[in-house]
Design an enzyme around this catalytic site. Sequence first.
Site, PDB file in Angstrom:
ATOM      1  N   GLU A  34      14.731 -11.932 -19.443  1.00  0.00           N
ATOM      2  CA  GLU A  34      13.854 -10.757 -19.296  1.00  0.00           C
ATOM      3  C   GLU A  34      14.642  -9.639 -18.624  1.00  0.00           C
ATOM      4  OE1 GLU A  34      10.730  -9.704 -20.362  1.00  0.00           O
ATOM      5  OE2 GLU A  34      11.587  -7.892 -19.484  1.00  0.00           O
ATOM      6  N   GLY A  39       6.153 -10.587 -18.532  1.00  0.00           N
ATOM      7  CA  GLY A  39       4.837 -10.415 -19.179  1.00  0.00           C
ATOM      8  C   GLY A  39       4.838  -9.304 -20.205  1.00  0.00           C
ATOM      9  N   GLY A  40       5.846  -8.418 -20.152  1.00  0.00           N
ATOM     10  CA  GLY A  40       5.999  -7.396 -21.190  1.00  0.00           C
ATOM     11  C   GLY A  40       4.913  -6.335 -21.194  1.00  0.00           C
ATOM     12  N   THR A  41       4.702  -5.771 -22.370  1.00  0.00           N
ATOM     13  CA  THR A  41       3.834  -4.601 -22.525  1.00  0.00           C
ATOM     14  C   THR A  41       2.394  -4.901 -22.127  1.00  0.00           C
ATOM     15  OG1 THR A  41       5.207  -3.972 -24.415  1.00  0.00           O
ATOM     16  CG2 THR A  41       3.092  -2.839 -24.185  1.00  0.00           C
ATOM     17  N   HIS A 441     -31.624 -14.384 -28.418  1.00  0.00           N
ATOM     18  CA  HIS A 441     -32.285 -13.105 -28.172  1.00  0.00           C
ATOM     19  C   HIS A 441     -32.301 -12.825 -26.683  1.00  0.00           C
ATOM     20  CE1 HIS A 441     -35.127  -9.815 -28.489  1.00  0.00           C
ATOM     21  NE2 HIS A 441     -35.767 -10.361 -27.471  1.00  0.00           N
TER      22      HIS A 441
HETATM   23  C1  LIG Z   1      -1.431   1.197 -24.080  1.00  0.00           C
HETATM   24  C2  LIG Z   1      -1.481  -0.095 -24.847  1.00  0.00           C
HETATM   25  C3  LIG Z   1      -2.643  -0.826 -24.883  1.00  0.00           C
HETATM   26  C4  LIG Z   1      -2.714  -2.017 -25.601  1.00  0.00           C
HETATM   27  N1  LIG Z   1      -3.886  -2.696 -25.639  1.00  0.00           N
HETATM   28  C5  LIG Z   1      -3.960  -3.848 -26.339  1.00  0.00           C
HETATM   29  C6  LIG Z   1      -5.165  -4.596 -26.377  1.00  0.00           C
HETATM   30  O1  LIG Z   1      -6.166  -4.213 -25.780  1.00  0.00           O
HETATM   31  N2  LIG Z   1      -5.188  -5.747 -27.079  1.00  0.00           N
HETATM   32  C7  LIG Z   1      -4.086  -6.205 -27.756  1.00  0.00           C
HETATM   33  O2  LIG Z   1      -4.152  -7.256 -28.392  1.00  0.00           O
HETATM   34  N3  LIG Z   1      -2.920  -5.507 -27.729  1.00  0.00           N
HETATM   35  C8  LIG Z   1      -2.844  -4.361 -27.046  1.00  0.00           C
HETATM   36  N4  LIG Z   1      -1.659  -3.672 -27.008  1.00  0.00           N
HETATM   37  C9  LIG Z   1      -0.510  -4.217 -27.736  1.00  0.00           C
HETATM   38  C10 LIG Z   1       0.156  -5.362 -26.951  1.00  0.00           C
HETATM   39  O3  LIG Z   1       0.492  -4.921 -25.666  1.00  0.00           O
HETATM   40  C11 LIG Z   1       1.385  -5.826 -27.692  1.00  0.00           C
HETATM   41  O4  LIG Z   1       1.044  -6.112 -29.025  1.00  0.00           O
HETATM   42  C12 LIG Z   1       1.959  -7.086 -27.057  1.00  0.00           C
HETATM   43  O5  LIG Z   1       2.309  -6.863 -25.719  1.00  0.00           O
HETATM   44  C13 LIG Z   1       3.186  -7.510 -27.864  1.00  0.00           C
HETATM   45  O6  LIG Z   1       3.801  -8.542 -27.223  1.00  0.00           O
HETATM   46  P1  LIG Z   1       5.284  -8.956 -27.567  1.00  0.00           P
HETATM   47  O7  LIG Z   1       5.368 -10.356 -27.113  1.00  0.00           O
HETATM   48  O8  LIG Z   1       5.627  -8.676 -28.949  1.00  0.00           O
HETATM   49  O9  LIG Z   1       6.236  -7.989 -26.710  1.00  0.00           O
HETATM   50  P2  LIG Z   1       6.134  -7.255 -25.331  1.00  0.00           P
HETATM   51  O10 LIG Z   1       4.879  -7.563 -24.618  1.00  0.00           O
HETATM   52  O11 LIG Z   1       6.438  -5.835 -25.565  1.00  0.00           O
HETATM   53  O12 LIG Z   1       7.294  -7.929 -24.468  1.00  0.00           O
HETATM   54  C14 LIG Z   1       8.638  -7.821 -24.805  1.00  0.00           C
HETATM   55  C15 LIG Z   1       9.475  -8.159 -23.576  1.00  0.00           C
HETATM   56  O13 LIG Z   1      10.826  -8.239 -23.960  1.00  0.00           O
HETATM   57  C16 LIG Z   1      11.630  -7.620 -22.969  1.00  0.00           C
HETATM   58  N5  LIG Z   1      12.874  -7.212 -23.640  1.00  0.00           N
HETATM   59  C17 LIG Z   1      13.029  -6.290 -24.625  1.00  0.00           C
HETATM   60  N6  LIG Z   1      14.320  -6.232 -25.028  1.00  0.00           N
HETATM   61  C18 LIG Z   1      14.989  -7.126 -24.272  1.00  0.00           C
HETATM   62  C19 LIG Z   1      16.352  -7.542 -24.221  1.00  0.00           C
HETATM   63  N7  LIG Z   1      17.253  -7.029 -25.050  1.00  0.00           N
HETATM   64  N8  LIG Z   1      16.710  -8.476 -23.299  1.00  0.00           N
HETATM   65  C20 LIG Z   1      15.786  -9.017 -22.470  1.00  0.00           C
HETATM   66  N9  LIG Z   1      14.480  -8.679 -22.482  1.00  0.00           N
HETATM   67  C21 LIG Z   1      14.090  -7.751 -23.379  1.00  0.00           C
HETATM   68  C22 LIG Z   1      10.797  -6.463 -22.495  1.00  0.00           C
HETATM   69  O14 LIG Z   1      11.199  -6.033 -21.216  1.00  0.00           O
HETATM   70  C23 LIG Z   1       9.398  -7.098 -22.492  1.00  0.00           C
HETATM   71  O15 LIG Z   1       9.140  -7.709 -21.258  1.00  0.00           O
HETATM   72  C24 LIG Z   1      -1.564  -2.487 -26.281  1.00  0.00           C
HETATM   73  C25 LIG Z   1      -0.364  -1.775 -26.228  1.00  0.00           C
HETATM   74  C26 LIG Z   1      -0.324  -0.585 -25.525  1.00  0.00           C
HETATM   75  C27 LIG Z   1       0.973   0.177 -25.482  1.00  0.00           C
END
Ligand SMILES: Cc1cc2nc3c(=O)[nH]c(=O)nc-3n(C[C@H](O)[C@H](O)[C@H](O)COP(=O)(O)OP(=O)(O)OC[C@H]3O[C@@H](n4cnc5c(N)ncnc54)[C@H](O)[C@@H]3O)c2cc1C
Length: 466
Positions: A34, A39-41, A441
């Site tokens: 990471e 936990g990412g996005t 209901h």
């Molecule tokens: C404002 C907003 C609201 C949202 N609301 C919702 C919702 O209500 N419901 C829903 O289902 N989805 C929602 N989403 C979408 C959801 O957040 C994403 O679809 C989901 O987080 C995708 O997960 P992922 O596992 O693909 O990647 P991500 O969660 O993006 O995680 C990727 C991880 O990889 C890491 N990383 C990237 N490149 C590298 C690298 N080269 N080396 C090491 N680490 C790296 C990043 O730091 C990150 O921690 C929302 C998105 C946004 C922007």
Amino acid sequence: MTNTYDAIIIGTGQAGPFLAQRLAGAGMKVAIIERKLFGGTCVNTGCIPTKTMVASAYAAHLARRAADFGVVNPGPVSVDMKLVKSRKDAISGESRTGVESWLRGMTNCTVYRGHGRFESSREVSVGSERLTADRIFINVGGRAVVPQMPGLEGVPYLTNSSIMDVDFLPRHLIIVGGGYIGLEFAQMYRRFGSEVTIIETASHLAQHEDEDVSNAIREILEREDIHIRLNASCIGFSKHGEDILAHVDCVTGDPEVSGSHVLMAVGRRPNTDDLGLTEAGVAVDKRGYIIVDDHLHTSVPGIWALGDCNGKGAFTHTAFNDAEIVGANLLDSDPRKVSDRITAYALYIDPPLGRAGWTEAEVRKSGRRALIGRRPMTKVRRAVEKGETQGFMKIIVDAQTHEILGAAILGTGGDEAIHSILDVMYAKAPYTVIQRAVHIHPTVSELIPTMLGELRPLSDVAGAAQ
Ligand SMILES: Cc1cc2nc3c(=O)[nH]c(=O)nc-3n(C[C@H](O)[C@H](O)[C@H](O)COP(=O)(O)OP(=O)(O)OC[C@H]3O[C@@H](n4cnc5c(N)ncnc54)[C@H](O)[C@@H]3O)c2cc1C
């Protein structure tokens, strides 16, 4: 020195940690990398913080409406943005530290901090470390697109990430983009007390939805005095004293909008540009999404791509499902695949939109014989009792097989009620199963059987175009 593992996972978003648990639990030696926030996005700048803020905005909205419910309102409602932010930070932070400590405490799993990059199809570097494995899983997610727009480089702007640090009330927030992310921020900031303008290049908001859904969303937002500028062309920016001028060049209305802050919400792009994919030989499409098959294999044997970076989904539940698919195929000899998935998602404005399957426009375009049912939320007792009657629900079924093709519930509880429809779709059961079910209901869900009792041929109903 090279560290050898059975599996390397790049990214700790919504797929990586769960997959790490599955692989490590099966006895594999796993490395997970990471570079920024565990936990990412979703956890840090997406679902969790935004829905936490949506809850604050809803509380403010209900407080303003208190008199509608016979509750004595002592005076004007205001929002303390520092408190909103600290509540959001606490909830999101708890998830982030939860993911990190889960991974660090996982038997057979080693956590690496830093940017992971392919050196070859079997080797990944993290800073000065070299890791190698026969199986590599990419879960790098995406980030906000910042398009080239005239003058944008000369004005400050926010994205879904940087807006997380805002602990004050923007006087007038200009949001570029009328998609799901832009709409959620628009309503929440309006309810916090900002003036809000949405600028959208398309002719309607949430442009992937049917026009009736999109129009109802627009009415909901306009009722709260959110300004909406559709058909914006040639969007550009300039400074005007303390203000930012957005040039919108719309067909109607002022050609400029003057605001205090700008949020760019025009889409997402995958984090695949600095990953060494060329060195690994992994193919991407022209937008940078990693090309995968139905089981999430990339073009290189032994490398998989999961989550937003493969372009097969843009949601937490689709990313998590990707991990389930890969785990099932690798460990359970269970050939689960992406095409088993039914499109489903929610838009968290208030009232929310819950969606499953095809839109009405998609069904019409397919030329199938279909039946449609529709019911306004004004005819849902639960909505009337709650004083939340905006929106409607609709459902479309195949006239021959009686299977449900798609549904939309824009209304209070729509994000939850849609699941009774979704589960029957997964069961591939006829709609009559729900029609004959006795629902509780008073709920929003209890009107789904009623709506199904009032189906009409789609061809008899004026089209809701996309
Ligand atoms: C404002 C907003 C609201 C949202 N609301 C919702 C919702 O209500 N419901 C829903 O289902 N989805 C929602 N989403 C979408 C959801 O957040 C994403 O679809 C989901 O987080 C995708 O997960 P992922 O596992 O693909 O990647 P991500 O969660 O993006 O995680 C990727 C991880 O990889 C890491 N990383 C990237 N490149 C590298 C690298 N080269 N080396 C090491 N680490 C790296 C990043 O730091 C990150 O921690 C929302 C998105 C946004 C922007």
